[in-house]
Design a protein around this motif. Sequence first.
Motif, mmCIF file in Angstrom:
data_model
loop_
_atom_site.group_PDB
_atom_site.id
_atom_site.type_symbol
_atom_site.label_atom_id
_atom_site.label_comp_id
_atom_site.label_asym_id
_atom_site.label_seq_id
_atom_site.Cartn_x
_atom_site.Cartn_y
_atom_site.Cartn_z
ATOM 1 N N MET A 50 0.844 -1.179 0.000
ATOM 2 C CA MET A 50 0.000 0.000 0.000
ATOM 3 C C MET A 50 0.890 1.243 0.000
ATOM 4 S SD MET A 50 -2.993 0.860 2.671
ATOM 5 C CE MET A 50 -4.077 2.176 2.363
ATOM 6 N N PRO A 51 0.663 2.169 -0.932
ATOM 7 C CA PRO A 51 1.522 3.344 -1.015
ATOM 8 C C PRO A 51 1.313 4.293 0.165
ATOM 9 C CG PRO A 51 -0.256 3.496 -2.618
ATOM 10 C CD PRO A 51 -0.362 2.149 -1.969
ATOM 11 N N VAL A 52 2.382 4.970 0.526
ATOM 12 C CA VAL A 52 2.313 5.989 1.574
ATOM 13 C C VAL A 52 1.658 7.227 0.980
ATOM 14 C CG1 VAL A 52 3.675 7.466 3.086
ATOM 15 C CG2 VAL A 52 4.401 5.120 2.671
ATOM 16 N N THR A 53 0.615 7.727 1.645
ATOM 17 C CA THR A 53 -0.075 8.911 1.138
ATOM 18 C C THR A 53 -0.071 10.062 2.136
ATOM 19 O OG1 THR A 53 -2.197 8.095 1.936
ATOM 20 C CG2 THR A 53 -1.590 7.560 -0.341
ATOM 21 N N ASP A 54 0.415 9.816 3.326
ATOM 22 C CA ASP A 54 0.467 10.862 4.345
ATOM 23 C C ASP A 54 1.915 11.337 4.455
ATOM 24 O OD1 ASP A 54 -0.219 12.601 6.351
ATOM 25 O OD2 ASP A 54 -0.131 11.081 7.934
ATOM 26 N N ALA A 109 0.850 13.632 -2.637
ATOM 27 C CA ALA A 109 -0.059 12.859 -1.785
ATOM 28 C C ALA A 109 -1.300 12.440 -2.572
ATOM 29 C CB ALA A 109 -0.443 13.663 -0.551
ATOM 30 N N SER A 110 -1.832 13.334 -3.391
ATOM 31 C CA SER A 110 -3.011 13.010 -4.199
ATOM 32 C C SER A 110 -2.694 11.941 -5.235
ATOM 33 C CB SER A 110 -3.531 14.263 -4.916
ATOM 34 O OG SER A 110 -3.980 15.203 -3.977
ATOM 35 N N VAL A 111 -1.533 12.055 -5.862
ATOM 36 C CA VAL A 111 -1.123 11.056 -6.850
ATOM 37 C C VAL A 111 -0.991 9.697 -6.172
ATOM 38 C CG1 VAL A 111 0.792 10.328 -8.342
ATOM 39 C CG2 VAL A 111 -0.037 12.687 -8.440
ATOM 40 N N ALA A 112 -0.317 9.655 -5.026
ATOM 41 C CA ALA A 112 -0.128 8.385 -4.309
ATOM 42 C C ALA A 112 -1.460 7.809 -3.843
ATOM 43 C CB ALA A 112 0.811 8.583 -3.127
ATOM 44 N N ALA A 156 -1.456 5.948 -8.247
ATOM 45 C CA ALA A 156 -0.454 6.233 -9.274
ATOM 46 C C ALA A 156 0.864 6.615 -8.595
ATOM 47 C CB ALA A 156 -0.930 7.382 -10.163
ATOM 48 N N GLU A 157 1.895 6.773 -9.382
ATOM 49 C CA GLU A 157 3.168 7.237 -8.838
ATOM 50 C C GLU A 157 3.843 8.143 -9.842
ATOM 51 O OE1 GLU A 157 6.569 4.247 -9.052
ATOM 52 O OE2 GLU A 157 4.804 2.946 -9.080
ATOM 53 N N VAL A 158 4.600 9.077 -9.335
ATOM 54 C CA VAL A 158 5.384 9.963 -10.186
ATOM 55 C C VAL A 158 6.589 9.165 -10.659
ATOM 56 C CG1 VAL A 158 6.732 12.094 -10.302
ATOM 57 C CG2 VAL A 158 4.610 12.019 -8.948
ATOM 58 N N LEU A 159 6.733 9.015 -11.958
ATOM 59 C CA LEU A 159 7.815 8.223 -12.514
ATOM 60 C C LEU A 159 9.070 9.038 -12.781
ATOM 61 C CD1 LEU A 159 5.764 6.034 -15.010
ATOM 62 C CD2 LEU A 159 6.578 5.434 -12.711
#
Length: 146
Positions: A1-5, A114-117, A121-124
């Motif tokens: 699970m991606p970190v969003t905080d 944070a919104s992308v995560a 999605a992820e910033v490549l």
Amino acid sequence: MPVTDFRFGPVELYLVSLDGDRPAPAVVDSLHELIASGAVRLLDFVIVHKDEDGAVTSIEIEDHVEEYGFEDIEFGAIGVTGQEDIEAFAELIEPGQSAAVVALELAWAARLAASVAASGAEVLSVERIPAAIVNAIVELDDTEGE
């Protein structure tokens, strides 16, 4: 699970040449304006000097905030600019000159990251085009269109 905080957003390190041993008042004023607007957070600020023999010394701004005009700034992460960063940047400083290593957190980009995560999605990749280059390209394009 991606970190969003995220505690911090993306950080950019700038090496800014100095005329003398301190930043120009206009540069300090610009930093104050950017910080007040919430666009950036100043994490760290280090003055680096290379003497004529190539020896490098550095001054952490936290020890001299009043002297440099930062007494009303709360630094986000003093020390985030590591010794390896300072040594790498020092190679770009001419002997007898000084520069400032400035670590700026891009607050607006933290919200975006944070919104992308959170979306899964992820910033490549992120590429930065320096302002001088963008302006030169646009100027050239403008003159060719005349």
